[in-house]
Design a protein around this motif. Structure first.
Motif, mmCIF file in Angstrom:
data_model
loop_
_atom_site.group_PDB
_atom_site.id
_atom_site.type_symbol
_atom_site.label_atom_id
_atom_site.label_comp_id
_atom_site.label_asym_id
_atom_site.label_seq_id
_atom_site.Cartn_x
_atom_site.Cartn_y
_atom_site.Cartn_z
ATOM 1 N N ASN A 638 0.802 -1.219 0.000
ATOM 2 C CA ASN A 638 0.000 0.000 0.000
ATOM 3 C C ASN A 638 0.840 1.278 0.000
ATOM 4 O OD1 ASN A 638 -2.509 -1.472 0.277
ATOM 5 N ND2 ASN A 638 -1.850 -1.900 2.384
ATOM 6 N N CYS A 639 2.133 1.136 0.297
ATOM 7 C CA CYS A 639 2.983 2.329 0.313
ATOM 8 C C CYS A 639 3.139 2.871 -1.099
ATOM 9 C CB CYS A 639 4.352 1.993 0.896
ATOM 10 S SG CYS A 639 4.328 1.631 2.665
ATOM 11 N N PRO A 640 2.903 4.152 -1.309
ATOM 12 C CA PRO A 640 2.995 4.716 -2.665
ATOM 13 C C PRO A 640 4.410 4.660 -3.247
ATOM 14 C CG PRO A 640 2.780 6.455 -1.036
ATOM 15 C CD PRO A 640 2.543 5.175 -0.317
ATOM 16 N N VAL A 641 5.439 4.687 -2.369
ATOM 17 C CA VAL A 641 6.830 4.599 -2.815
ATOM 18 C C VAL A 641 7.549 3.595 -1.923
ATOM 19 C CG1 VAL A 641 8.988 5.821 -3.200
ATOM 20 C CG2 VAL A 641 6.820 7.017 -3.562
ATOM 21 N N LYS A 642 8.248 2.689 -2.544
ATOM 22 C CA LYS A 642 9.076 1.757 -1.781
ATOM 23 C C LYS A 642 10.395 1.579 -2.534
ATOM 24 C CE LYS A 642 6.540 -2.189 -3.743
ATOM 25 N NZ LYS A 642 5.807 -3.430 -3.417
ATOM 26 N N ARG A 643 11.440 1.450 -1.757
ATOM 27 C CA ARG A 643 12.784 1.387 -2.361
ATOM 28 C C ARG A 643 13.591 0.267 -1.716
ATOM 29 N NH1 ARG A 643 18.123 3.670 -1.820
ATOM 30 N NH2 ARG A 643 18.990 4.112 -3.901
ATOM 31 N N MET A 644 14.262 -0.505 -2.574
ATOM 32 C CA MET A 644 15.150 -1.549 -2.069
ATOM 33 C C MET A 644 16.334 -0.890 -1.364
ATOM 34 S SD MET A 644 16.035 -4.694 -1.637
ATOM 35 C CE MET A 644 14.947 -5.663 -2.720
ATOM 36 N N THR A 645 16.513 -1.242 -0.127
ATOM 37 C CA THR A 645 17.579 -0.664 0.682
ATOM 38 C C THR A 645 18.339 -1.796 1.364
ATOM 39 O OG1 THR A 645 16.198 1.281 1.064
ATOM 40 C CG2 THR A 645 18.113 1.010 2.496
ATOM 41 N N TYR A 646 19.642 -1.628 1.471
ATOM 42 C CA TYR A 646 20.494 -2.708 1.975
ATOM 43 C C TYR A 646 20.992 -2.390 3.384
ATOM 44 C CZ TYR A 646 20.353 -4.608 -2.707
ATOM 45 O OH TYR A 646 19.923 -5.134 -3.892
ATOM 46 N N PHE A 647 21.059 -3.474 4.197
ATOM 47 C CA PHE A 647 21.476 -3.366 5.592
ATOM 48 C C PHE A 647 22.423 -4.516 5.913
ATOM 49 C CE2 PHE A 647 17.327 -1.529 5.138
ATOM 50 C CZ PHE A 647 17.316 -0.401 5.948
ATOM 51 N N VAL A 648 23.296 -4.283 6.862
ATOM 52 C CA VAL A 648 24.056 -5.389 7.422
ATOM 53 C C VAL A 648 23.053 -6.296 8.126
ATOM 54 C CG1 VAL A 648 25.854 -6.061 9.065
ATOM 55 C CG2 VAL A 648 26.107 -3.965 7.714
ATOM 56 N N LYS A 649 23.161 -7.601 7.887
ATOM 57 C CA LYS A 649 22.193 -8.532 8.462
ATOM 58 C C LYS A 649 22.067 -8.339 9.972
ATOM 59 C CE LYS A 649 22.559 -12.246 5.048
ATOM 60 N NZ LYS A 649 22.987 -13.647 4.799
ATOM 61 N N THR A 654 12.408 -3.906 11.359
ATOM 62 C CA THR A 654 11.402 -4.962 11.552
ATOM 63 C C THR A 654 9.993 -4.383 11.632
ATOM 64 O OG1 THR A 654 11.761 -4.822 13.940
ATOM 65 C CG2 THR A 654 13.028 -6.473 12.730
ATOM 66 N N GLU A 655 9.914 -3.065 11.874
ATOM 67 C CA GLU A 655 8.605 -2.421 11.987
ATOM 68 C C GLU A 655 8.038 -2.161 10.603
ATOM 69 O OE1 GLU A 655 6.539 1.514 14.080
ATOM 70 O OE2 GLU A 655 8.704 1.123 14.297
ATOM 71 N N VAL A 656 6.776 -2.503 10.433
ATOM 72 C CA VAL A 656 6.108 -2.349 9.137
ATOM 73 C C VAL A 656 5.427 -0.989 9.089
ATOM 74 C CG1 VAL A 656 4.309 -3.264 7.611
ATOM 75 C CG2 VAL A 656 5.741 -4.825 8.952
ATOM 76 N N CYS A 657 5.489 -0.374 7.918
ATOM 77 C CA CYS A 657 4.845 0.928 7.732
ATOM 78 C C CYS A 657 3.332 0.746 7.761
ATOM 79 C CB CYS A 657 5.268 1.532 6.392
ATOM 80 S SG CYS A 657 4.435 3.089 5.999
ATOM 81 N N THR A 658 2.655 1.530 8.610
ATOM 82 C CA THR A 658 1.199 1.451 8.726
ATOM 83 C C THR A 658 0.523 2.733 8.271
ATOM 84 O OG1 THR A 658 1.343 2.202 11.026
ATOM 85 C CG2 THR A 658 1.357 -0.187 10.658
ATOM 86 N N GLU A 659 1.304 3.658 7.772
ATOM 87 C CA GLU A 659 0.751 4.975 7.426
ATOM 88 C C GLU A 659 -0.260 4.905 6.287
ATOM 89 O OE1 GLU A 659 3.686 7.902 6.687
ATOM 90 O OE2 GLU A 659 4.771 7.552 8.564
ATOM 91 N N HIS A 660 -0.169 3.882 5.427
ATOM 92 C CA HIS A 660 -1.008 3.864 4.222
ATOM 93 C C HIS A 660 -2.010 2.721 4.211
ATOM 94 C CE1 HIS A 660 2.972 5.631 3.260
ATOM 95 N NE2 HIS A 660 2.213 6.578 2.750
ATOM 96 N N LEU A 661 -2.200 2.070 5.397
ATOM 97 C CA LEU A 661 -3.110 0.933 5.421
ATOM 98 C C LEU A 661 -4.537 1.336 5.128
ATOM 99 C CD1 LEU A 661 -1.780 -1.198 8.430
ATOM 100 C CD2 LEU A 661 -1.552 -1.616 5.982
ATOM 101 N N SER A 662 -5.062 2.389 5.790
ATOM 102 C CA SER A 662 -6.450 2.816 5.560
ATOM 103 C C SER A 662 -6.629 3.287 4.127
ATOM 104 C CB SER A 662 -6.835 3.939 6.541
ATOM 105 O OG SER A 662 -5.922 5.030 6.377
ATOM 106 N N GLU A 663 -5.658 4.031 3.638
ATOM 107 C CA GLU A 663 -5.714 4.485 2.247
ATOM 108 C C GLU A 663 -5.720 3.275 1.320
ATOM 109 O OE1 GLU A 663 -2.553 7.120 1.414
ATOM 110 O OE2 GLU A 663 -2.971 8.439 3.121
ATOM 111 N N GLY A 664 -4.980 2.263 1.748
ATOM 112 C CA GLY A 664 -4.876 1.069 0.911
ATOM 113 C C GLY A 664 -6.209 0.345 0.835
#
Length: 689
Positions: A638-649, A654-664
């Motif tokens: 539901n996020c209008p923009v998402k980008r592949m981002t890299y992290f050290v394992k 771990t937190e999921v974006c909830t800002e666009h759930l209702s809009e979704g």
């Protein structure tokens, strides 16, 4: 009478006997003297054959790009690399008995003495090739008895210690052919634009006649005299049986094509780069000026001629001719540190000051990647958020304050991620990070990246207010591009002396300086300045040059009031460009503020044209996840923009974006209704038909 005659006969016999004895003693004495000289010459050993020779500079692919500029062109080639026609011509006209005598031609000497006595003046010389070589090596050309005695002694030393071919090779490499050309290789290049081994009979016969009088027999000074001398040479070759009479007549009339000019200096290739090489020879290898200028060295550099040509042409294409601004560029291989191209200014003839290695200028925001790498080491991640807002920082135990400003005084006035802060070049985020880590952390990190210039422990250091050299800053980015292995700028691959012996060869010893996982994470963050997905309260800083780019790059721009930078890379090439005024004048013309970025973009695209696209190699301990660039949380569908981002394992969010759930949900419901409506319409239309 008979008694008197007998006495006279007895007296004459005594005189003859005395004369014979004296002559014999003299002969023995002379023989002993010569034997002693020869033994003494042998005891002294071989005299050195080293002569001043030009030092040659070669590009990475082995092509000559320049030479030491001392006014004399001297190159050494083996006898096998000299045209046989030139060898025959030289021996025929200079010393026909060269291979038969032992340094002195007695018959020629006697003939010369008789000719001089007859003319009551010195009209004929009798010096052999060995004598001339001795004179060229060790003596002057003054006509004194002392010089002649020394010449004779050195001639004996040469003949007793070297073979005839070694003497002939030395002679042909040291004799003066006029116009600053010493030796046949320099002369061949000057008169004909070719190597000595490629001389034809016609060319060789003309050039072999020049040493007798370069000012008289040079074809560029007196063609008529040169042709007359050529005829003498060809006649001498005919007399020696080296050529036929018919061939001699043919060659004297053969048209010659001259290419006047020393081959290696028609145009000095990459002059700023060559100056940097000269400086490296002195500072890194401890060579003195004379060794560099006249040591006959062959210096094999790292320069890539095509890459250098692209750099120079890009400067001319991008910077307006009427502008007084200066610029510099350094392009390197991240794996080896080899410098492939260098431009130290817009016009070497006007100002040889090399801004690429000498100028110390403020790097601006190109310093931020070093800061953020230090932050990654302290637990920050690309998803770490800080608030972007106008604020003042206290430092120096509260005695001083500093208020950083973003470009155009724009702020998010909310929290943004480190990935977005880097892409937008948010200054507040950078100073906050710097102050959190401690003011010494960035300076220590910069030292690990190879920055040697003095730095001030102040809040503004995060924004690149302490000066750096272009070449050091570009080399710092090498560590990101190569996975964190230490490299140093390399200009010289190998050096050979005049004998062809390797006296220096660079060997890359790469020590792991950075954590390879964090280096990869930083590289992926640095691709963000070219990714519109990271647009926020302003556009990403690389947005103006995105249309020019055809492959994936990582990089960072930097801007201060007086300096404009762009440093970026692919896995195989790292390039940095600086633009500014030498007097640190403010850059006010809008077009001049874009020069660094545009030069970088055009240079990288053209340099890498037709080369395979290489991806940055992901390390094993890194994971990529889609996040919402605005808040750093795991993105949902539901996020209008998402980008592949890299992290050290282990550091990925771990937190999921909830800002666009209702809009979704609303959006999803509308889509379902539209789908039903479309289905009913299709059914109605079907039955309606």
């Amino acid at each position: 009478m008979e008694v008197i005659a007998g006495k006279r006969f007895t007296r004459a016999t005594k005189y003859i006997r005395a004369a014979v004895i004296i002559t014999s003693v003299a002969a023995i004495f002379i023989s002993l003297l010569l034997a002693s000289l020869i033994l003494f010459a042998r005891a002294l050993g071989a005299p050195p054959l080293a002569v001043p020779q030009s030092t040659l500079f070669y590009s990475g692919d082995g092509e000559i790009i320049g030479e030491s500029d001392n006014g004399q062109k001297r190159y050494w080639v083996d006898l096998e690399e000299i045209s046989p026609a030139l060898i025959d011509a030289t021996i025929a006209v200079e010393d026909r008995g060269f291979y038969r005598h032992h340094g002195f031609d007695i018959k020629r000497i006697a003939g010369a003495i008789l000719a001089d006595i007859k003319a009551m003046a010195k009209v004929q010389g009798a010096s052999t090739i060995t004598q001339q070589y001795a004179r060229n090596l060790y003596l002057g050309h003054d006509k004194t008895w002392n010089r002649k005695m020394n010449e004779a002694f050195y001639t004996i030393r040469l003949e007793t210690n070297y073979s005839k071919n070694e003497i002939l090779e030395g002679y042909l490499n040291t004799i003066y052919y006029g116009h600053g050309a010493y030796g046949i290789q320099a002369a061949s290049q000057y008169y004909y634009g070719k190597d000595a081994k490629d001389l034809t009979l016609a060319e060789a016969s003309l050039i072999a006649g020049i040493p007798k009088g370069p000012s008289s027999y040079s074809p560029f000074l007196n063609m008529e005299n040169a042709k007359k001398r050529q005829k003498v040479v060809l006649q001498a070759m005919k007399d020696e049986g080296k050529i036929t009479n018919e061939l001699a007549k043919k060659e004297i009339s053969f048209p010659l094509v001259f290419k006047r000019g020393h081959k290696t200096v028609d145009r000095k290739v990459a002059p700023y780069f060559q100056d940097a090489v000269m400086q490296a020879l002195k500072s890194q290898l401890d060579m003195d000026d004379r060794t560099i200028e006249l040591g006959g060295l062959k210096v094999y550099t790292t320069l890539d001629k095509r890459t250098q040509e692209v750099a120079e042409s890009t400067f001319n294409n991008v910077i307006e001719e009427t502008s007084d601004i200066q610029a510099a560029l350094v392009s390197m291989s991240p794996k080896t540190g080899e410098v492939k191209a260098m431009v130290g200014g817009r016009d070497y003839a006007k100002t040889p000051y090399n801004r690429a290695i000498q100028a110390i200028r403020q790097p601006g925001s190109t310093m931020k990647p070093l800061l953020y790498y230090a932050a990654l080491e302290k637990g920050f991640t690309p998803a770490t958020t800080l608030r972007s807002e106008l604020m003042t920082f206290q430092y120096d135990d509260g005695k001083s304050s500093y208020t950083p400003h973003n470009f155009n005084h724009q702020y998010a006035d909310s929290e943004i991620t480190m990935a977005q802060a880097l892409a937008l070049s948010d200054n507040v985020f950078a100073v906050k990070t710097h102050m959190f880590l401690g003011e010494r952390a960035l300076m220590d990190t910069a030292r690990r990246f190879g920055i040697t210039t003095k730095m001030s422990q102040v809040p503004s250091l995060a924004l690149g207010t302490s000066g750096v050299r272009v070449i050091e800053m570009v080399n710092a980015y090498n560590l990101f591009a190569n996975g964190g292995r230490e490299v140093k700028p390399v200009l010289i691959k190998k050096i050979e002396n005049h004998k062809g012996e390797v006296i220096f060869e660079h060997r890359t010893e790469r020590q792991q300086i950075l954590n390879p996982d964090r280096a990869f994470v930083m590289t992926q963050m640095l691709t963000g300045i070219f990714d519109p997905k990271l647009n926020g309260y302003t556009k990403v800083t690389g947005s103006s040059i995105i249309p020019q780019l055809t492959r994936k790059y990582a990089g960072k721009s930097g801007t201060t009031e007086t300096d404009s930078w762009m440093i970026g890379y692919t896995p195989e090439l790292v390039t940095g460009v600086w633009a500014g005024y030498d007097n640190a004048k403010k850059i006010t013309v809008p077009a001049e503020k874009t020069y660094a970025k545009n030069i970088w973009a055009q240079f990288m695209e053209e340099s890498l044209e037709n080369k395979p696209v290489k991806k940055f190699k992901q390390t094993d301990n890194v994971v990529g996840v889609y996040i919402n660039p605005a808040n750093g949380k795991l993105a949902t569908e539901n996020c209008p923009v998402k980008r592949m981002t890299y992290f050290v394992k282990g550091t990925e969010p771990t937190e999921v974006c909830t800002e666009h759930l209702s809009e979704g949900k609303t959006h999803h419901s509308k889509e379902k209704n539209q789908e039903k409506e479309t289905w009913y319409k299709r059914l109605f239309n079907f039955w309606g038909d």
